[in-house]
Motif scaffolding. Structure first.
Motif, short mmCIF file in Angstrom:
data_model
loop_
_atom_site.label_atom_id
_atom_site.label_comp_id
_atom_site.label_asym_id
_atom_site.label_seq_id
_atom_site.Cartn_x
_atom_site.Cartn_y
_atom_site.Cartn_z
N MET A 185 -21.95 21.11 -10.95
CA MET A 185 -20.63 21.42 -11.49
C MET A 185 -19.54 20.52 -10.92
N LEU A 234 -16.96 23.03 -21.55
CA LEU A 234 -17.25 22.64 -20.17
C LEU A 234 -16.87 21.18 -19.94
N ALA A 237 -13.17 21.00 -19.67
CA ALA A 237 -12.70 21.58 -18.41
C ALA A 237 -12.90 20.60 -17.25
N ALA A 238 -13.99 19.84 -17.31
CA ALA A 238 -14.29 18.88 -16.24
C ALA A 238 -13.25 17.77 -16.17
N ARG A 247 -15.10 25.53 -13.31
CA ARG A 247 -15.89 24.95 -14.39
C ARG A 247 -17.04 25.88 -14.80
#
Length: 381
Positions: A185, A234, A237-238, A247
């Motif tokens: 992550m 995702l 979001a990263a 995340r």
């Protein structure tokens, strides 16, 4: 005695990336030789020593032989006649099986540099299948190096599918699976970790809840709309936060796992703080627009935002990352949270009120602050 820089530090140097740490392999030495040179022993399953000045780790060159199931089922040999190439041969991927000597000369018996140039994650030898942890490591390298276009070699993907079909993957501990997942992550493209595991069949075994959602609709947020997918959420979001915990929770909520988060998190020894964060974020995300200031304050009280301010703010960040836009209700929530926390309770304390009356008086002040915040938000709109 010959000392070589090995593994990730060599790979990162060739990628022009600053290495996180540097590991060394010592060839032609014994444990006593290392002690005589002043190195400090590091307790473990094989001989590793720490340099007293730099703190960097130096391992005796070793070979590994499969003796049992799982990633711990190996016998090692660290005799002084073990060669550098034998040590490199036991490694997972060719890009991690390179070394540099003291003059900076590259030693690359498995063509790792060419695989770096080609963006290929390729196993070193057929012994790759002996360690089930390598399935997760390959997925993690895909997440880390995907920004440069790296992909899993076809033959390596085939070996990963073979490993999944065997019983080896079940030998991985819950803690180790979570550790590898959480580390992924932090990587630039964490969504690729799940993609690689899904494609080789591993995700169905280690995270069946996630597999089911990705394999069925991957609808996101509980909607029937196919886009944006949870993987896309995702990925987005990263680009907005480097926090691995945020995340992961964003990904779980985008998968509409709110009903199974408690089961998923407890099954895989995921820290309780992430479970709490996911629960609070799910409440804030699912809550419709509070119809009044009292409802808004009750919502904030329900998630214990007064005592757990940081958790509430983190949960609000999760909600914000679940959507490309900034829904008005999130803006109202944010403004109301700030207003509630900014209330000065000193005048109430100075008045001498105590007990339940104190709490009621403070709540009146907070309710007024939230009401004003909502009014300001409407004016701002």
């Amino acid at each position: 005695m010959n000392i070589y820089l090995v593994g990730g530090a060599v790979r990162d140097h060739l990628l022009d990336v600053t290495p996180i740490d540097r590991d060394w392999v010592v060839v032609g030495a014994t444990e006593q030789d290392m002690l005589d040179q002043g190195y400090k022993p590091v307790h473990g399953d094989f001989p590793v020593f720490q340099h007293t000045d730099t703190g960097e780790e130096y391992a005796l060159a070793r070979t590994e032989r499969k003796t049992g199931e799982g990633y711990t089922g190996f016998a090692t040999c660290s005799d002084s006649d073990v060669t550098l190439e034998q040590d490199l041969a036991r490694r997972d991927l060719t890009i991690n099986a390179m070394a540099e000597d003291g003059q900076g000369q590259l030693i690359d018996p498995f063509n790792g540099q060419q695989d770096l140039q080609d963006g290929r994650l390729r196993h070193v030898s057929p012994a790759f299948v002996e360690d089930p942890l390598r399935v997760l490591r390959v997925a993690r390298f895909a997440a880390r190096l995907g920004q440069w276009g790296f992909s899993v070699a076809h033959e390596t993907h085939g070996l990963m599918k073979t490993m999944v079909a065997s019983s080896e993957l079940s030998a991985l501990s819950r803690d180790r699976v979570w550790s590898e997942t959480f580390r992924a992550m932090f990587d630039p493209q964490p969504q690729r970790y799940f993609v690689v595991l899904q494609r080789c069949g591993a995700l169905a075994q280690i995270f069946p809840e996630i597999h089911h959602q990705l394999d069925s609709s991957d609808s996101g947020h509980g909607n029937t709309t196919p886009t944006p997918t949870a993987l896309e959420v995702l990925a987005r979001a990263a680009t907005k936060t480097e926090r691995a915990d945020i995340r992961f929770v964003v990904f779980c909520l985008a998968l509409d796992l709110s009903d199974s988060i408690a089961t998923l998190f407890s099954s895989w020894a995921i820290p309780p703080r992430l479970t709490e964060l996911a629960d609070v974020a799910a409440i804030l995300w699912a809550e419709t627009n509070p119809s009044s200031a009292d409802d808004m304050l009750s919502l904030l009280e329900r998630v214990d935002a007064i005592r757990r301010e940081q958790r509430a703010r983190d949960a609000l960040m999760v909600c914000e990352l679940l959507t490309e836009a900034d829904p008005p209700r999130l803006s109202v929530l944010r403004r109301s949270l700030d207003a509630m926390l900014a209330v000065d309770t000193a005048p109430v304390q100075a008045s001498g009120v105590s007990g339940p009356e104190f709490g009621q008086a403070v709540r009146v002040l907070r309710l007024q602050a939230v009401s004003e915040a909502i009014a300001q938000e409407k004016t701002h709109d």
